[in-house]
Scaffold this active site. Structure first.
Site, PDB file in Angstrom:
ATOM      1  N   LYS A 220       2.956  -2.586  -0.328  1.00 56.26           N
ATOM      2  CA  LYS A 220       1.962  -3.089   0.637  1.00 56.26           C
ATOM      3  C   LYS A 220       0.785  -3.754  -0.081  1.00 56.26           C
ATOM      4  O   LYS A 220      -0.129  -4.247   0.553  1.00 56.26           O
ATOM      5  CB  LYS A 220       1.448  -1.938   1.507  1.00 56.26           C
ATOM      6  CG  LYS A 220       2.505  -1.363   2.451  1.00 56.26           C
ATOM      7  CD  LYS A 220       1.913  -0.246   3.277  1.00 56.26           C
ATOM      8  CE  LYS A 220       2.965   0.626   3.930  1.00 56.26           C
ATOM      9  NZ  LYS A 220       3.667  -0.012   5.025  1.00 56.26           N
ATOM     10  N   CYS A 370       5.844   3.492  13.838  1.00 52.30           N
ATOM     11  CA  CYS A 370       5.998   4.816  13.201  1.00 52.30           C
ATOM     12  C   CYS A 370       4.783   5.692  13.466  1.00 52.30           C
ATOM     13  O   CYS A 370       4.338   6.441  12.579  1.00 52.30           O
ATOM     14  CB  CYS A 370       6.238   4.710  11.705  1.00 52.30           C
ATOM     15  SG  CYS A 370       7.773   3.892  11.305  1.00 52.30           S
TER      16      CYS A 370
HETATM   17  N1  PMP Z   1       1.157   5.712   5.989  1.00 55.34           N
HETATM   18  C1  PMP Z   1       0.712   4.613   6.574  1.00 55.34           C
HETATM   19  C2  PMP Z   1      -0.673   4.609   7.169  1.00 55.34           C
HETATM   20  C3  PMP Z   1       1.514   3.471   6.618  1.00 55.34           C
HETATM   21  O1  PMP Z   1       1.060   2.358   7.209  1.00 55.34           O
HETATM   22  C4  PMP Z   1       2.805   3.502   6.027  1.00 55.34           C
HETATM   23  C5  PMP Z   1       3.712   2.287   6.057  1.00 55.34           C
HETATM   24  N2  PMP Z   1       3.828   1.678   7.293  1.00 55.34           N
HETATM   25  C6  PMP Z   1       3.219   4.683   5.423  1.00 55.34           C
HETATM   26  C7  PMP Z   1       2.372   5.759   5.413  1.00 55.34           C
HETATM   27  C8  PMP Z   1       4.559   4.792   4.773  1.00 55.34           C
HETATM   28  O2  PMP Z   1       4.640   3.971   3.671  1.00 55.34           O
HETATM   29  P1  PMP Z   1       6.018   3.759   2.893  1.00 55.34           P
HETATM   30  O3  PMP Z   1       7.012   3.369   3.936  1.00 55.34           O
HETATM   31  O4  PMP Z   1       5.729   2.667   1.938  1.00 55.34           O
HETATM   32  O5  PMP Z   1       6.375   5.051   2.243  1.00 55.34           O
END
Ligand code: PMP
Length: 412
Positions: A220, A370
């Site tokens: 990210k 999510c």
């Molecule tokens: N926490 C937050 C606030 C997120 O935005 C995300 C990714 N959308 C995640 C956790 C999970 O990140 P990752 O899929 O890279 O493990």
């Protein structure tokens, strides 16, 4: 800003120039990061730490330099406090397991908030189930901010850890993590910050925040997928047991038992993603060359401009409107149906908006992001989310707004 450094931005989608507004899901990669991956596999790929030969020593050096670069980037006291993980999800799962082993007993409590990503909910639910502990959450106020008075009331002698997102991946709002850390520390309760949506967009200083743990993802922040970070204060990491066993994390293995390696290797079982860590360092250097303050200011300008444009469209509802945001805006759109007697408005499904935007070359994300508990609280099927990176510009937003107005018209 620096658009030419990101080759993918020259792509066309459905015959239209790409307008990429899905940076909260993942960011695009600058040439320097792409080159780093090719360089690593072309010139010095070799398994690290155990080799006496030249390539292995080069690879080891690069991996440890990357660890130092990450430590400097978030202002950790020592690079021993930096554990490489696969990403935020992996980091929080690791922490939840270890915290469960060290701290959690039947009836103990963990606190998260009502706006968390699933990866800062489910690992805690799983460990609470295993240890017969209880997961509590800070409720939201009507304006979708965290109810800090309610948080204060949730803290008690059974609270073992607090874990909250720094920036909401749905609303873009910045949470009062300094206050949360202060209130938790008054009771000697450690705090984990999910920095997945803050570290790419603002200067995050773990010593200034005084958080005990911080999790974030490389992909990210202009780095590659499959690499992320769990920062932990040394005093906690030394006490916590490892969450995985295998090579690298051991000191000695005997049939009578195993002793564990020193920090940070105790938490890095198996061959680490040393190409990923090197490319992440290049991503960090890239961000530093632009400047974190400049990135933050640029993205604030984009967010403010976009929010003003969106709020001028009839039938657009922005969540947490008017509140400071870090590069993310969520909204929904009503269809506008007028007959000669009245105006009927109906929520257009976010998925339909996303599909029509995509056909016009605009990449946004739709759905629950999510974060189902938060979406349930909003009482909608999902939202449309736009999110910005350092390479977006005002022209991207103009194209997006035109495309959105067209989509709204077509669906009305
Ligand atoms: N926490 C937050 C606030 C997120 O935005 C995300 C990714 N959308 C995640 C956790 C999970 O990140 P990752 O899929 O890279 O493990």
């Amino acid at each position: 800003m620096n658009r030419q450094d990101f080759p993918i931005l020259k792509e066309q989608v459905h015959g239209q120039p790409l307008v990429y507004l899905d940076n909260a899901a993942t960011s695009q990669k600058p040439q320097a990061v792409l080159d780093a991956i090719v360089e690593a596999y072309t010139h010095w790929n070799s398994n690290i730490h155990r080799g006496v030969h030249h390539l292995s020593q080069v690879a080891t050096l690069k991996h440890e330099e990357a660890r130092r670069a990450v430590a400097d980037f978030i202002h950790a006291r020592s690079s021993d406090e930096i554990i490489f993980t696969k990403g935020t999800t992996d980091a929080i799962n690791a922490l939840a397991f270890s915290v469960g082993e060290l701290l959690l007993h039947e009836g103990d409590e963990i606190i998260v908030s009502g706006l968390e990503h699933h990866s800062n909910i489910v690992p805690w639910q799983m460990v609470c189930e295993r240890k017969k502990a209880v997961l509590r959450h800070i409720p939201l106020r009507e304006d979708l901010s965290l109810d800090i008075e309610a948080f204060r009331a949730l803290l008690n002698d059974k609270t073992r850890l607090v874990s909250v997102a720094h920036v909401s991946n749905v609303l873009g709002t910045i949470q009062p993590v300094e206050t949360i850390v202060r209130l938790a520390h008054e009771r000697h309760i450690p705090v984990c910050i999910d920095g997945a949506q803050s570290v790419p967009h603002m200067r995050v200083d773990v010593q200034a925040l005084d958080c005990d743990f911080l999790a974030f993802s490389g992909h990210k922040m202009y780095g590659p997928t499959g690499i992320g970070v769990l920062y932990g204060k040394r005093e906690w990491l030394e006490q916590l047991p490892p969450h995985e066993g295998g090579g690298e994390m051991i000191n000695h293995v005997r049939w009578s038992g195993t002793t564990y390696n020193e920090l940070p290797y105790k938490f890095e079982a198996g061959t680490p993603n040393f190409v990923g860590s090197y490319a992440l360092q290049k991503a960090i250097e890239y961000m530093q060359s632009v400047g974190m303050e400049a990135i933050e200011a640029h993205e604030r300008e984009l967010t403010d401009y976009c929010e003003a444009q969106l709020s001028a469209i009839d039938g657009v509802h922005i969540y947490a409107a008017g509140q400071p945001k870090a590069g993310v805006i969520s909204f929904n759109v009503q269809s506008q149906i007028s007959n000669h007697k009245s105006q009927i408005t109906n929520l257009i499904h976010p998925f339909d908006i996303g599909t029509l935007l995509d056909q016009q070359g605009v990449a946004v994300r739709t759905g629950h992001h999510c974060a189902e508990p938060l979406i349930d609280a909003l009482a909608v099927p999902g939202t449309v989310r736009v999110s910005f990176g350092l390479y977006n510009d005002l022209h991207d937003i103009d194209l997006f707004i035109q495309a959105l107005q067209k989509a709204q018209m077509m669906l009305s």
